[in-house]
Design an enzyme around this catalytic site. Structure first.
Site, short mmCIF file in Angstrom:
data_model
loop_
_atom_site.label_atom_id
_atom_site.label_comp_id
_atom_site.label_asym_id
_atom_site.label_seq_id
_atom_site.Cartn_x
_atom_site.Cartn_y
_atom_site.Cartn_z
N ARG A 240 17.54 43.24 33.82
CA ARG A 240 17.53 43.17 35.27
C ARG A 240 16.21 43.36 36.01
O ARG A 240 15.33 43.98 35.13
CB ARG A 240 18.82 43.81 35.92
CG ARG A 240 20.16 43.44 35.59
CD ARG A 240 21.34 44.50 36.15
NE ARG A 240 22.37 43.72 36.18
CZ ARG A 240 23.57 44.28 36.34
NH1 ARG A 240 23.79 45.91 36.52
NH2 ARG A 240 24.94 43.56 36.11
N HIS A 241 16.14 42.93 37.08
CA HIS A 241 14.90 43.43 37.96
C HIS A 241 14.53 45.02 37.94
O HIS A 241 15.37 45.58 38.04
CB HIS A 241 14.89 42.73 39.29
CG HIS A 241 13.84 42.99 40.11
ND1 HIS A 241 13.75 44.08 41.19
CD2 HIS A 241 12.68 42.33 40.20
CE1 HIS A 241 12.36 43.89 41.72
NE2 HIS A 241 11.66 42.75 41.24
N GLY A 242 13.10 45.04 37.43
CA GLY A 242 12.92 46.33 37.44
C GLY A 242 13.23 47.35 38.58
O GLY A 242 13.61 48.60 38.55
N GLY A 243 13.24 46.74 39.84
CA GLY A 243 13.41 47.52 41.20
C GLY A 243 14.83 47.27 41.55
O GLY A 243 15.30 47.57 42.73
N LEU A 244 15.88 46.68 40.69
CA LEU A 244 17.06 46.26 41.17
C LEU A 244 17.04 45.56 42.51
O LEU A 244 17.99 45.80 43.32
CB LEU A 244 18.21 47.44 41.10
CG LEU A 244 18.16 48.05 39.73
CD1 LEU A 244 19.09 49.36 39.68
CD2 LEU A 244 18.76 47.12 38.59
#
Length: 402
Positions: A240-244
């Protein structure tokens, strides 16, 4: 030692033509910087100790010889024992006519050998002395030994790689080494430009730890944005995106592999819903905005997975690309080595290597308008050019004295 040197053909004006680089570096980051210079037309003289640098010596293990060939083509190969007076004298003579010296030795090595920046720039004040280190030439970590794995650990890369319920893992590629190599090339090119304007030859250095920090931006943003939350999100987010901060953003199963899909805005989400035959989701208020979808990303991922799982990765890829949804099949390294786009652009090329046979080699990612890609000359056997290079050097010095 008398192996004939292949001619280095040229095409168009090469931006670093006429620049001579003494390459004392080893393994990945320094050799990649000097490979980029060679690919831009510089003459790179790779200086190795007796027995070869560590990456060459790894070649006895399986396919470990390939990385050396990838990073050291288009370079002269000479052997000098810098622990002897003769070897040090030969290097000093080479430095007199060079523009750049590149090294990434362990801390303190160059001083012990008498080849640090002070010594070499005393010989040639126009020499740009370039160093790559793990943690910098100053600061409290300056004496720490550094390898890609240890820098990934210290720099935070491992802490954000993997899944929240599992131990940290390293990133697959040697990213700290190669990030440092790219930055080192940039520092050298900048210093060469500055020397042309001012006549000043700078010492330049790049720390692997510094080079990788900006790549953590998504994860750093999440840490900063949730610093006051009573229960901050986990540092490792898997695929998932590192920054969610994006949904869908993940790797999804297909019936024959995996496909990566990302929707960065509502328009792409609408297109994805149409491809999946789930236009009803565009009218569901729970999925109305990116912010809403991030809150229920588990449900979003389950819906997307149900659709992708019924298709092959190539079928899903074709349908999503036709609809304008950013995606890509997760390809294996053998598939990547055959990539039609990279081969069509000359970014990957087949090479008949005299020691390794037929191999795939990368070219420089840097392109210069008006300069053709230089042909990729195979990496040279250990010390193959020592006699020739030193003979050329002796002849040049004799001519100057005359």
């Amino acid at each position: 030692m008398n192996d004939p040197q292949p001619q280095m053909p040229t095409g168009g004006h090469q931006p670093l033509a006429g620049i001579t680089v003494i390459d004392l570096s080893q393994i990945y980051n320094g050799p990649y910087a000097t490979f980029l210079m060679a690919a831009a037309g510089a003459r790179v003289i790779k200086v190795e100790p007796p027995g070869g640098e560590p990456l060459r010596r790894r070649g006895v293990v399986g396919g470990a010889a390939l990385p050396f060939a990838m990073l050291n083509g288009n370079k002269d190969a000479i052997v000098l024992d810098l622990k002897t007076a003769e070897g040090l004298a030969a290097l000093t003579d080479l430095v007199r006519g060079a523009d750049v010296l590149v090294e990434n030795f362990a801390p303190g090595t160059t001083a012990r050998l008498g080849i640090d920046a002070d010594a070499m720039q005393a010989v040639n004040p126009r020499l740009i002395y370039a160093s790559s280190t793990g943690f910098g030439v100053d600061g409290p970590y300056r004496t720490y030994p550094a390898m890609d794995l240890t820098v990934q650990a210290m720099a935070g890369v491992m802490s954000i790689t993997g899944y929240a319920d599992r131990p940290p893992v390293k990133a697959g590629p040697a990213m700290c080494d190669f990030f440092a190599g790219i930055h080192l090339y940039g520092a050298i090119a900048t210093a060469l430009f500055d020397r042309e304007r001012t006549g000043i030859a700078r010492r330049v250095s790049v720390a692997m730890q510094d080079a990788v920090y900006a790549s953590l931006s998504s994860s750093l943003g999440m840490v900063w944005g949730t610093r006051n939350d009573p229960e901050p999100p986990p540092p490792r987010t898997g695929n998932r995106h590192g920054g969610l901060a994006e949904a869908p953003y993940n790797v999804y199963p297909t019936n024959d592999g995996w496909i990566a899909i990302i929707c960065v805005g509502d328009r792409q989400w609408t297109r994805l819903c149409s491809v999946m035959g789930r236009e009803d989701l565009t009218r569901d208020p729970r999925f109305a905005s990116l912010k809403d979808r991030v809150v229920i990303m588990d449900e979003v991922d389950a819906i997307v997975s149900a659709w992708t799982g019924a298709h092959s990765k190539e079928t899903a890829f074709a349908q999503l690309m036709q609809a304008g949804v950013p995606c890509a099949p997760v390809r294996t390294l053998p598939e990547v080595m055959e990539d039609e786009n990279m081969h069509a652009r000359g970014s990957l090329q087949w090479q008949d290597h005299p020691e390794l046979g037929r191999i795939v080699i990368q070219h420089s990612p840097l392109r210069y308008d008006g300069a053709d890609l230089l042909p990729l000359v195979p990496s040279r056997p250990l010390g193959a050019d020592t006699d020739r290079v030193l003979a050329e050097l002796a002849g040049s010095q004799k001519a100057k004295r005359a």
